[in-house]
Design a protein around this motif. Sequence first.
Motif, short mmCIF file in Angstrom:
data_model
loop_
_atom_site.label_atom_id
_atom_site.label_comp_id
_atom_site.label_asym_id
_atom_site.label_seq_id
_atom_site.Cartn_x
_atom_site.Cartn_y
_atom_site.Cartn_z
N GLU A 47 0.80 -1.23 0.00
CA GLU A 47 0.00 0.00 0.00
C GLU A 47 0.83 1.27 0.00
N HIS A 48 2.15 1.15 -0.16
CA HIS A 48 2.98 2.35 -0.23
C HIS A 48 4.21 2.09 -1.09
N TYR A 49 4.90 3.18 -1.43
CA TYR A 49 6.07 3.10 -2.32
C TYR A 49 7.09 4.15 -1.92
N ARG A 50 8.37 3.76 -1.91
CA ARG A 50 9.47 4.67 -1.57
C ARG A 50 10.03 5.29 -2.85
N VAL A 51 9.98 6.62 -2.95
CA VAL A 51 10.39 7.34 -4.16
C VAL A 51 11.88 7.18 -4.42
N GLN A 52 12.22 6.93 -5.67
CA GLN A 52 13.61 6.87 -6.10
C GLN A 52 13.90 8.03 -7.06
N LYS A 53 15.16 8.32 -7.23
CA LYS A 53 15.55 9.43 -8.10
C LYS A 53 15.02 9.18 -9.52
N SER A 63 1.61 3.21 -12.55
CA SER A 63 2.01 1.86 -12.22
C SER A 63 1.04 1.21 -11.23
N ALA A 64 0.46 2.03 -10.34
CA ALA A 64 -0.48 1.52 -9.34
C ALA A 64 -1.91 1.47 -9.87
N LYS A 65 -2.11 1.92 -11.15
CA LYS A 65 -3.43 1.95 -11.78
C LYS A 65 -4.40 2.85 -11.01
N LYS A 66 -3.88 4.01 -10.60
CA LYS A 66 -4.69 4.96 -9.84
C LYS A 66 -4.64 6.34 -10.48
N ASP A 67 -5.62 7.15 -10.15
CA ASP A 67 -5.66 8.54 -10.59
C ASP A 67 -4.62 9.32 -9.80
N VAL A 68 -3.80 10.10 -10.49
CA VAL A 68 -2.74 10.85 -9.81
C VAL A 68 -3.32 11.81 -8.77
N VAL A 71 -3.92 9.85 -5.51
CA VAL A 71 -2.66 9.59 -4.80
C VAL A 71 -2.13 10.88 -4.16
N ALA A 72 -2.23 11.98 -4.90
CA ALA A 72 -1.78 13.28 -4.37
C ALA A 72 -2.58 13.68 -3.14
N GLN A 73 -3.89 13.47 -3.18
CA GLN A 73 -4.76 13.85 -2.06
C GLN A 73 -4.45 13.02 -0.82
N ILE A 74 -4.24 11.71 -1.02
CA ILE A 74 -3.91 10.82 0.10
C ILE A 74 -2.64 11.29 0.81
N ASN A 75 -1.67 11.79 0.03
CA ASN A 75 -0.37 12.17 0.57
C ASN A 75 -0.21 13.67 0.82
N GLY A 76 -1.28 14.44 0.59
CA GLY A 76 -1.22 15.89 0.83
C GLY A 76 -0.26 16.61 -0.09
N ILE A 77 -0.16 16.13 -1.33
CA ILE A 77 0.74 16.73 -2.32
C ILE A 77 -0.07 17.61 -3.27
N LEU A 88 7.99 8.63 1.20
CA LEU A 88 7.08 7.49 1.23
C LEU A 88 5.72 7.92 0.69
N ILE A 89 5.29 7.27 -0.38
CA ILE A 89 4.01 7.60 -1.02
C ILE A 89 3.00 6.52 -0.66
N TYR A 90 1.91 6.92 0.00
CA TYR A 90 0.84 5.98 0.33
C TYR A 90 -0.13 5.91 -0.84
N LEU A 91 -0.56 4.69 -1.16
CA LEU A 91 -1.43 4.48 -2.31
C LEU A 91 -2.88 4.23 -1.91
#
Length: 273
Positions: A47-53, A63-68, A71-77, A88-91
């Motif tokens: 349910e989460h992903y660690r961002v890489q460069k 990749s997660a088959k989700k609306d950007v 995902v942005a709303q879940i993570n406050g981005i 750390l990005i929560y999906l």
Amino acid sequence: MHLKYTSIILLATCVLSACSSRNAPAPVSSLDTERAKVSRKINIQGEHYRVQKGDTLYAIAFSAKKDVREVAQINGIKPPYTIYPNQLIYLESQWLKKKKREQYTNSSKKPRKIEQKPYKNVKKEVAKPIQREYVQKQASKKNVSKSVGSANKITWKWPTKGKITQGFSNRENGYKGLQIANKTGTSVLAAADGVVVYAGDALRGYGNLIIVKHNDDYLSAYAHNSRLLVKEKQDVKAGQKIAEMGNTESSITALRFEIRYRGKAVNPANFLP
């Protein structure tokens, strides 16, 4: 005589220095370059992903088959959706996770004994699921009409020339796009006006990939290219050459073309002229 010995010493020094340079370790910069050639992939597990460069939020959501936006709303981005290495990005939202956990817990409990009701109440009990089914169908129709309405604002074009060797499938593990085969180097074109939100090879199974955002609802994806000719944040026009066909991470030389509506793959054949 003195000059002769000096010449011998100089020659020996040159030979030694050449040998030592041959055995010396490679500079750090060249080692870094070699490491950079090793392609790493976005690998989402759980349910989460660690961002890489080099990652973008669009690529992660794709990749997660989700609306950007989800995902942005879940993570406050907030837009333009800037992310950072090791972030750390929560999906999935914590509320939804809790709800699923509760549903699983309730379903695992032993069912209660249901008391038989008189016959006169049967009509009301039968009517409820029929009514629910009708409401669900009406909601589904509204979602479809919204999708079509949003797509009608986009002028779609075919992304390349070639033979369709594989079509879209609604099955869970089905092919979520069109496979258009031709020879290596065939021009790949933007299917509509938009902005490039990803250009790279970090998505497993897609090879050299370009993702173009057309509006808040629609993205298009162009996979398995031999060359990418555009960069992220670059505006593109419908019919503009953005890549060349190839077979990166594919057994056949072909373009894999996808259209995503709010993160979900839809049949491109329903949109292309």
